[in-house]
Scaffold this motif. Structure first.
Motif, PDB file in Angstrom:
ATOM      1  N   ALA A 158      35.110  36.309  36.007  1.00 26.01           N
ATOM      2  CA  ALA A 158      36.345  36.361  36.784  1.00 26.01           C
ATOM      3  C   ALA A 158      36.236  35.443  38.002  1.00 26.01           C
ATOM      4  CB  ALA A 158      36.626  37.789  37.231  1.00 26.01           C
TER       5      ALA A 158
ATOM      6  N   SER B 298      41.758  38.860  39.403  1.00 29.29           N
ATOM      7  CA  SER B 298      41.779  38.405  38.010  1.00 29.29           C
ATOM      8  C   SER B 298      41.734  39.582  37.041  1.00 29.29           C
ATOM      9  CB  SER B 298      40.604  37.462  37.732  1.00 29.29           C
ATOM     10  OG  SER B 298      40.690  36.299  38.520  1.00 29.29           O
ATOM     11  N   TYR B 299      40.971  40.636  37.412  1.00 31.59           N
ATOM     12  CA  TYR B 299      40.872  41.807  36.541  1.00 31.59           C
ATOM     13  C   TYR B 299      42.211  42.535  36.417  1.00 31.59           C
ATOM     14  CZ  TYR B 299      35.771  41.468  36.403  1.00 31.59           C
ATOM     15  OH  TYR B 299      34.472  41.055  36.188  1.00 31.59           O
TER      16      TYR B 299
ATOM     17  N   PHE C 125      44.916  39.563  34.646  1.00 35.11           N
ATOM     18  CA  PHE C 125      44.571  39.283  33.248  1.00 35.11           C
ATOM     19  C   PHE C 125      43.918  40.508  32.604  1.00 35.11           C
ATOM     20  CE2 PHE C 125      44.030  35.328  35.752  1.00 35.11           C
ATOM     21  CZ  PHE C 125      45.135  34.636  35.273  1.00 35.11           C
TER      22      PHE C 125
ATOM     23  N   CYS D 197      36.823  34.993  47.096  1.00 32.64           N
ATOM     24  CA  CYS D 197      36.745  34.687  45.667  1.00 32.64           C
ATOM     25  C   CYS D 197      35.302  34.842  45.192  1.00 32.64           C
ATOM     26  CB  CYS D 197      37.220  33.265  45.403  1.00 32.64           C
ATOM     27  SG  CYS D 197      38.980  33.014  45.690  1.00 32.64           S
TER      28      CYS D 197
ATOM     29  N   HIS E 293      34.654  30.530  41.695  1.00 32.86           N
ATOM     30  CA  HIS E 293      35.896  29.953  42.202  1.00 32.86           C
ATOM     31  C   HIS E 293      35.912  29.766  43.721  1.00 32.86           C
ATOM     32  CE1 HIS E 293      40.106  28.889  42.051  1.00 32.86           C
ATOM     33  NE2 HIS E 293      40.456  29.899  42.833  1.00 32.86           N
TER      34      HIS E 293
END
Length: 299
Positions: free
Chosen positions: A7, A12-13, A16, A71, A75
């Protein structure tokens, strides 16, 4: 088995979830509808200080943590990475009275790795996924004065706490991780950057393979006979453990296969009970006795 993905941040978890939830369920054999629990009361662990020293040689317990508002390493920017290192320096400065130690940059360690006992080199995975961007800028390792605890900063995740013992007393190793993890958690909360926690994911880190507790407990065990047994793979699956080769013939690292679905004490108990059972099996096989009655039901 590996997850093959990471991730970019905690969000993100959520964004997505259709993807990450399926990965977590497949890797950990875990239903995402369940809430994750956490338990750092090391006194709840039964055993772990009484392994047969002829078989259990050493142990290691590690825990990963990610810091809120940043992040993940795949990232994060150079500025974020430097701010994370600044936060870590502040935390360890405040820990100095109760847990003295020293912080070294990866560049310092690379110059004299033999003095520190560790080597920090980017892995192919880190290079492929961008984790090694700007290496070795803002990467560091903190060592406690008595060398009972090591903390890796900005290497694979924001923080990784590791404690190792040559006497395989994994109960003491777990205690060390619990006590110092809670101290760091309190300090990061005070600095308004708590460790990331989500009710269904537990402690959130960059890899779906480590969410939940972020905890890995490893015991180095001599199992020359059992390692050749035809039912070994089935036994490990039922115990929810995995077994990896070491550089020593007949010696293996036994660890928890998952990190989500149980709390920290629960996973430690799986490892403690499992190692005890594997050693009993090894002793029987050395005496040319049958182990079928020791094979557990699915846990």
């Amino acid at each position: 088995m590996t997850v093959g993905c990471a991730a970019g941040d905690a969000q993100s978890y959520i964004l997505f979830c259709d993807f990450f939830d399926r990965v977590i369920e497949a890797y950990h054999n875990h239903k995402m509808s369940k809430l994750q629990e956490s338990d750092f009361n090391y006194d709840n662990l039964k055993g772990g200080d009484d392994f047969d020293q002829d078989y259990a040689l050493s142990c290691e317990v590690s825990a990963l943590r990610a810091v809120d508002d940043f992040c993940f390493p795949t990232h994060c920017s150079r500025g974020e990475r430097r701010e994370l290192l600044t936060l870590a320096k502040k935390a360890f400065d405040q820990l100095a009275e109760t847990l003295p130690g020293k912080l070294y940059s990866v560049a310092e360690i690379s110059q004299h790795p033999e003095d520190k006992g560790v080597t920090v080199i980017p892995s192919p995975f880190q290079l492929r996924t961008g984790v090694a961007r700007d290496w070795p800028d803002s990467r560091a390792v903190w060592f406690s004065k008595d060398r009972t605890l090591v903390v890796w900063i900005n290497i694979n995740d924001h923080l990784k706490l590791v404690t190792t013992r040559d006497d395989a007393n994994i109960a003491k190793a777990f205690q060390c991780i619990c006590v110092n993890l809670q101290k760091l958690e309190a300090l990061y909360k005070k600095m308004r950057h708590p460790f990331i926690w989500k009710p269904q994911l537990g402690w959130v880190v960059s890899s779906p393979a480590d969410v939940g507790t972020g905890l890995r407990a490893r015991v180095r065990v001599k199992l020359p006979e059992l390692s050749r047994h035809k039912r070994l793979k089935d036994i490990l699956r039922r115990l929810r453990l995995c077994m990896d080769n070491t550089d020593c013939s007949g010696v293996y690292n036994v660890s928890n296969a998952q990190t989500i679905g149980l709390d920290e004490v629960g996973f430690m108990q799986l490892v403690v009970d499992g190692v005890q059972l594997l050693i009993r099996m090894e002793k029987r096989l050395q005496n040319e006795e049958n182990i079928d009655d020791l094979v557990p039901l699915q846990k």
